[in-house]
Design a protein around this motif. Structure first.
Motif, short mmCIF file in Angstrom:
data_model
loop_
_atom_site.label_atom_id
_atom_site.label_comp_id
_atom_site.label_asym_id
_atom_site.label_seq_id
_atom_site.Cartn_x
_atom_site.Cartn_y
_atom_site.Cartn_z
N LYS A 125 6.57 -17.69 -1.32
CA LYS A 125 7.69 -18.53 -0.91
C LYS A 125 7.20 -19.66 -0.01
CE LYS A 125 11.47 -15.20 -1.03
NZ LYS A 125 12.44 -14.45 -0.23
N VAL A 126 6.27 -19.34 0.88
CA VAL A 126 5.69 -20.32 1.78
C VAL A 126 4.18 -20.31 1.55
CG1 VAL A 126 5.40 -21.05 4.18
CG2 VAL A 126 7.52 -19.94 3.47
N PRO A 127 3.64 -21.29 0.79
CA PRO A 127 2.21 -21.30 0.51
C PRO A 127 1.37 -21.30 1.79
CG PRO A 127 3.34 -22.88 -0.88
CD PRO A 127 4.34 -22.39 0.13
N GLY A 128 0.36 -20.44 1.80
CA GLY A 128 -0.50 -20.33 2.96
C GLY A 128 -0.03 -19.33 3.99
N ILE A 154 8.86 -13.23 6.03
CA ILE A 154 7.65 -14.00 5.72
C ILE A 154 6.85 -14.13 7.02
CG2 ILE A 154 6.75 -16.19 4.85
CD1 ILE A 154 8.34 -14.56 2.76
N LEU A 155 5.56 -13.78 6.96
CA LEU A 155 4.68 -13.81 8.12
C LEU A 155 3.68 -14.94 7.97
CD1 LEU A 155 3.80 -10.00 7.97
CD2 LEU A 155 5.74 -11.05 9.12
N ALA A 156 3.32 -15.58 9.08
CA ALA A 156 2.31 -16.64 9.04
C ALA A 156 1.43 -16.54 10.28
CB ALA A 156 2.95 -18.02 8.96
N ASP A 157 0.17 -16.95 10.11
CA ASP A 157 -0.77 -17.00 11.22
C ASP A 157 -0.50 -18.25 12.05
OD1 ASP A 157 -2.17 -14.69 10.64
OD2 ASP A 157 -3.51 -15.70 9.26
N ILE A 170 0.10 -23.01 7.68
CA ILE A 170 0.49 -22.87 6.28
C ILE A 170 -0.22 -23.97 5.49
CG2 ILE A 170 2.74 -21.80 6.69
CD1 ILE A 170 3.99 -24.59 6.41
N ARG A 171 -0.13 -23.89 4.15
CA ARG A 171 -0.68 -24.97 3.32
C ARG A 171 0.34 -26.09 3.23
NH1 ARG A 171 -3.15 -20.95 0.06
NH2 ARG A 171 -1.53 -20.97 -1.49
N PRO A 172 -0.11 -27.33 3.28
CA PRO A 172 0.83 -28.46 3.26
C PRO A 172 1.38 -28.79 1.87
CG PRO A 172 -1.40 -29.26 3.58
CD PRO A 172 -1.47 -27.76 3.59
N LYS A 192 10.75 -21.90 11.83
CA LYS A 192 12.04 -21.70 11.15
C LYS A 192 12.25 -22.73 10.04
CE LYS A 192 16.92 -21.19 12.29
NZ LYS A 192 17.90 -21.23 13.38
N GLU A 193 11.95 -24.00 10.32
CA GLU A 193 12.13 -25.08 9.34
C GLU A 193 11.34 -24.83 8.06
OE1 GLU A 193 13.84 -28.11 8.96
OE2 GLU A 193 15.06 -27.27 10.57
N TYR A 194 10.15 -24.27 8.18
CA TYR A 194 9.30 -24.05 7.00
C TYR A 194 9.56 -22.71 6.32
CZ TYR A 194 6.61 -28.29 7.76
OH TYR A 194 6.23 -29.60 7.87
N GLY A 195 10.54 -21.95 6.78
CA GLY A 195 10.93 -20.72 6.10
C GLY A 195 10.11 -19.50 6.48
#
Length: 151
Positions: free
Chosen positions: A67-70, A87-90, A97-99, A140-143
């Motif tokens: 859903k969110v690349p990267g 969704i988890l991100a570093d 995340i990937r742009p 939050k904006e990037y999901g």
């Protein structure tokens, strides 16, 4: 005696099934939801999916779509307990995340904020609070639901 044992086992099974249906996040205390989950469900919740497209340190040739690349992965959803997929991100210095997004020529850049050590060295709690809010808004904006930071 045998009938009593069978009745007890049946009632215990029904009781566990009913408590699982009644224990739902947002409707029941978290400790009751956790108590009603099986050991396997708790383990699956904590382990999550891992970094999609990677086996250890080796990237797979055809990674799955996210859903969110990267992003760093996600947890398993448990609808019966009202536990959503997260969704988890570093990102120890903001969201990582990937742009690029499939089907879009637009770039989705995230801000590279100073690391926590540098922010602490500023001795400016208000600045740190503002940066924390900015990181939260961008996340939050990037999901992304949960930022795995600080590193």
């Amino acid at each position: 005696m045998r009938f009593l044992s069978i009745s007890f086992i049946f009632m215990s099974t029904v009781s566990v099934a009913v408590s699982a249906q009644q224990s739902q996040l947002g409707k029941t205390a978290v400790k009751d939801v956790v108590r009603s989950m099986s050991i396997e469900e708790k383990a699956r919740l904590l382990v999550g999916t891992g970094m999609p497209g990677w086996v250890g340190l080796t990237q797979l040739p055809d990674p799955p779509k996210m859903k969110v690349p990267g992003s760093a992965g996600k947890n398993q959803a448990f609808p019966e307990y009202h536990i959503p997929e997260l969704i988890l991100a570093d990102g120890p210095a903001g969201l990582r995340i990937r742009p690029e997004r499939e089907g879009s020529t637009r770039k989705y850049y995230a801000t590279a904020f100073p690391v926590a050590t540098a922010l602490a060295s500023s001795w400016n709690p208000e600045l740190v609070k503002e940066i924390g809010h900015a990181i939260g808004n961008e996340t939050k904006e990037y999901g992304v639901d949960l930022l795995l930071a600080p590193g």
